[in-house]
Scaffold this active site. Structure first.
Site, PDB file in Angstrom:
ATOM      1  N   VAL A  95       0.835  -1.199   0.000  1.00 39.99           N
ATOM      2  CA  VAL A  95       0.000   0.000   0.000  1.00 39.99           C
ATOM      3  C   VAL A  95       0.869   1.248   0.000  1.00 39.99           C
ATOM      4  O   VAL A  95       1.879   1.325   0.701  1.00 39.99           O
ATOM      5  CB  VAL A  95      -0.959   0.028   1.209  1.00 39.99           C
ATOM      6  CG1 VAL A  95      -2.011  -1.041   1.083  1.00 39.99           C
ATOM      7  CG2 VAL A  95      -0.214  -0.130   2.519  1.00 39.99           C
ATOM      8  N   ASP A  96       0.467   2.201  -0.792  1.00 39.77           N
ATOM      9  CA  ASP A  96       1.084   3.519  -0.744  1.00 39.77           C
ATOM     10  C   ASP A  96       0.503   4.269   0.455  1.00 39.77           C
ATOM     11  O   ASP A  96      -0.644   4.043   0.848  1.00 39.77           O
ATOM     12  CB  ASP A  96       0.783   4.269  -2.040  1.00 39.77           C
ATOM     13  CG  ASP A  96       1.266   5.703  -1.996  1.00 39.77           C
ATOM     14  OD1 ASP A  96       2.453   5.924  -1.732  1.00 39.77           O
ATOM     15  OD2 ASP A  96       0.423   6.602  -2.194  1.00 39.77           O
TER      16      ASP A  96
END
Length: 847
Positions: free
Chosen positions: A536-537
């Site tokens: 995940v960013d």
């Protein structure tokens, strides 16, 4: 320059560096080259172009793949001064000509299609009212009119779903043929059953000069001839579509279900016709005395098979129409009218189709918002559940984005229309769902491989059955051989096998759209259930993605407000979210900003330029070290906010000047979503380009054990690749341009609907709401859909594996049981229906 007709039609140009769409009327970055203006999305793209124009002008710009839907930030639009007739700028893009029957054929000039000979048509980006038809099992088949698929013989269905359920011409035709067939088949079955149960009822003894003989009579008609007259319209007219598809399958060398139906009914009918017209050519053993000199005839079997297959087609077509119910429900969300505010203050209700970008519209409590736009006056709460899947109303203060077809709850407000017609989020969702429903999941390859050999194997089994019964069966051997061979041909159902995957995909994708989960292709839906690692960013995925300026500090002898003013002045040339937050914060503090010059962007580090004649650098500590502002120090001692705040360093005249602190709050739903994903055994890795202190604070708050900070876009790509090399099935969730490479590399790319167009293009799944709870819903949808597909495939395999041997007569030596071709036809017809009915259960799956 634009290479996509649809973009050109909307007045957009394409950035020659990154390929993004840019509105020339509002573009901040323009550069003239060889007497032509080129438009850029941001300053870094402009600088790259300036450095080597030939590099970008020499390459062919990437054209958006057909059917790909852009769901990111709104395209900038300019209000049209002349509402009744908006004049489009003349396009210099060459027109591409395509074949309406073979869409893969694309030529640069008009002419005839090299495949089918049909005249090519210009591929214009205008709305079309022409309905195209495609096959649910073979989406590459596209035709301008209803008909049958040349590969599998299935009825084609509309490629584009309309808001109102239009009458299906194929269903109307099949229904008419079925009722005619049923009316004629019922007396045939009565005669057949009556002949077996009460032979004397249809037989009269007739004295002739040659002696006594039994002749079949019914009210003066010879019984075989009466059956011939009743069965012929059923087989030759009612069953005509089946024989047409049978012939097409032979011509195209693509055997399918209708190959078997055509062989089975054709053999039974032709044999019966010959037995009726010329009974004397058959051996005496086939012409028993109880039959009046006639061999056994099978008109009732041919007619009953035809009628039952027609019934199956009618039920199947009706069931298939329900698979588009999700799209139709989405289309019906849009209101029919909008309330237009004229410049003189008057209000008027106009059709939705007449709304133009820039129009001011009033929305009253309880009404549906007509189009996508921005709230100008007033405030309200809006129910966006039909688009995002979230039940909680959303607060909408002035300057908020509003989505067309959502419901205004409490307050009245005035909005400005920005996206209308096919550009609205709802319209693009419908396009995306329709495209995904026609895509093919990898699991379909198994069914395709089996189906390729299925029909030839069934025909071979029928031939073996005929020979075995002819040589080894009881008397009358030929009759038994014929009946059992026909039963084998009729009971086999390749369509149940072929429909198992596409029907589940169609319903599953539609169900996801209702929950705010947009599936771009079936492969992403299949792989998602296997994902064991989620990358995940941070910014915009775990956090709100709306950075807020906390404050600024300054080195000794400098004014913090001046440091902020200089930094904000330089950030005016940047489009980075952090830079825009600095500019907004300076403007809120009423600081007078200057115009920067000599702007230079250093990827993953920051920006440099000149403000009021002084060299300025704004970025991370790496940039500060490069410009010599920190000397040998690796950090500065000035900061505002907690450890989760992002620190931006500022250097003026080559010396460290101060820090600017920016905070990006975590989304309220993130913590629960992370917990839910961890409970499913998914490994979570957080990546961010932010500094390690900020990343560690966010990871600790959310309970994420693995994270990487200060990661450049290529670094995110490399991390995803390394995880895949370890045998991990990786999903990547992100929302920015810098996430696009990793989204494309991941096994499943999950883009936030609140993010950039480039990120959404790279992802296989888009979450309209833009938070991680959508991943939980998407995963449940993937699991339910794949479970449904496996159930369908299992049923189809088991049905054929059991049905074909029984029809061949394997039970006869043990139990004396034979399967009538009529029962075989009934079983075959409803096997496809059962697969579709099972797929329709996905409409009610809880996400």
């Amino acid at each position: 320059m634009s290479t996509n007709p649809s973009d050109q039609a909307g007045g957009l140009e394409r950035d020659p560096v990154c390929g993004m769409n840019v509105n020339p009327a509002t573009a901040k970055h323009v550069y003239g080259h060889d007497g032509r203006n080129h438009y850029f999305c941001c300053a870094p793209c402009l600088e790259r172009f300036k450095a080597d124009p030939a590099k970008y002008l020499g390459a062919t710009a990437a054209v958006r793949p057909p059917g790909l839907v852009m769901l990111g930030a709104a395209k900038p639009t300019v209000p049209q001064p002349d509402r009744p007739q908006a004049q489009a700028a003349p396009s210099t893009v060459p027109v591409t000509f395509v074949c309406p029957m073979c869409p893969e054929v694309r030529e640069s000039k008009p002419g005839a299609c090299p495949t089918c000979g049909m005249a090519l048509e210009p591929d214009l980006p205008t709305a079309t009212t022409r309905t195209e038809y495609t096959c649910p099992m073979h989406p590459e088949i596209v035709r301008p009119a209803p008909g049958a698929c040349p590969i599998c013989g299935m009825a084609l269905e509309p490629r584009i779903v309309t808001a109102s359920a239009e009458e299906n011409p194929e269903l109307r035709d099949m229904t008419r043929r079925f009722w005619v067939g049923a009316v004629l088949t019922v007396p045939l079955l009565v005669i057949a059953m009556g002949s077996m149960l009460w032979p004397g009822f249809f037989v009269r003894r007739v004295d002739t000069l040659a002696g006594h003989r039994h002749v079949f009579f019914l009210w003066g008609w010879g019984l075989p001839w009466l059956e011939f007259l009743l069965a012929t319209p059923v087989v030759l007219w009612c069953g005509l579509p089946f024989f047409q598809r049978f012939w097409t399958s032979l011509v195209n060398r693509s055997p399918n279900m209708f190959t078997l139906i055509g062989l089975g009914t054709g053999v039974a009918y032709v044999y019966s016709v010959i037995a009726t017209i010329a009974p004397g050519i058959f051996p005496a053993s086939l012409r028993g005395s109880g039959m009046g000199g006639y061999p056994d005839i099978y008109f009732e079997a041919a007619a009953a098979i035809t009628t039952l297959v027609l019934l199956g087609q009618v039920v199947e077509l009706r069931a298939r129409s329900r698979t588009s119910a999700a799209i139709r429900a989405l289309l019906n969300l849009s209101p029919q009218t909008a309330r237009l505010l004229a410049p003189d203050g008057t209000e008027d209700d106009i059709p939705l189709a007449q709304v133009k970008p820039g129009d001011r519209l009033r929305v009253r409590p309880g009404e549906k918002i007509p189009v996508d736009g921005v709230l100008l006056e007033g405030r309200s709460t809006v129910d966006e559940s039909m688009i995002t899947g979230e039940s909680m109303p959303v607060e909408k203060p002035p300057a908020s984005k509003v989505i067309g077809a959502t419901i205004n709850n409490t307050g009245s407000f005035v909005m400005r229309a920005e996206r209308v017609g096919r550009d609205t989020l709802l319209a693009r969702i419908v396009q995306l769902v329709g495209q995904a429903q026609r895509s093919r999941a990898p699991i379909q390859q198994l069914a395709d491989r089996v189906a390729k050999w299925f029909v030839p194997i069934v025909v071979a089994v029928a031939v073996i059955t005929f020979l075995a019964w002819s040589l080894l069966g009881p008397q009358p051997r030929l009759a038994h051989a014929l009946v059992n061979a026909v039963a084998v041909l009729i009971i086999a159902c390749p369509c149940a096998l072929g429909l198992a995957t596409p029907m589940a995909i169609m319903v599953g994708v539609g169900r996801g759209a209702r929950a705010g989960v947009l599936i771009k292709n079936a492969e992403a839906l299949e792989v998602l259930e296997k994902v064991d690692t989620l990358v995940v960013d941070k910014t915009g995925t775990l956090t709100e993605g709306k950075p807020q300026l906390l404050g600024s500090t300054a080195a000794a002898g400098l004014d913090p407000r001046e440091v902020l003013r200089v930094a904000a002045s330089l950030e005016r040339a940047s489009e980075h979210p952090l830079g825009m937050a600095i500019v907004r914060g300076a403007q809120d503090r009423q600081l007078k900003l200057s115009e920067p010059t000599e702007f230079l962007y250093s990827e993953g580090k920051g920006i440099q330029g000149v403000v009021d004649g002084r060299p300025v650098a704004v970025g991370n500590r790496t940039l500060m070290v490069e410009v010599g502002a920190l000397g040998q120090r690796k950090t500065a001692t000035f900061q505002i906010g907690g450890p989760g705040a992002t620190q931006i360093f500022v250097a003026i005249d080559g010396k460290y000047a101060g820090n600017i602190s920016i905070d990006d709050p975590i989304k309220p739903s993130t913590a629960d979503a992370i917990s839910g994903l961890r409970a499913q055994g998914i490994r979570i890795v957080m990546l961010t380009g932010d500094n390690r202190v900020v990343a560690e604070s966010i990871a600790k708050t959310l309970g994420i054990d693995e994270f990487e900070a200060e990661v450049l876009p290529e670094g995110k790509l490399e991390i995803v690749r390394k995880l895949q090399e370890q045998g991990r099935v990786v999903a990547m969730a992100g929302d920015g341009i810098n996430d696009a490479p990793a989204l494309a590399q991941a096994d499943v790319g999950i883009a936030m609907g609140t993010g950039t167009d480039v990120a959404i293009e790279s992802g296989g799944i888009t979450l309209v709401k833009g938070d991680l709870t959508g991943i939980l819903r998407a995963r449940k949808l993937s699991q339910a859909t794949m479970r449904n597909i496996r159930q369908n495939l299992f049923f189809a395999f088991v049905y054929n594996a059991i049905g074909v041997p029984i029809a061949a007569g394997v039970l006869y030596p043990f139990f004396g049981l034979l399967l009538s071709p009529i029962f075989a036809a009934a079983a075959m017809s409803f096997s496809s229906v059962s697969v579709i009915t099972n797929a329709l259960r996905l409409r009610n799956v809880k996400l």
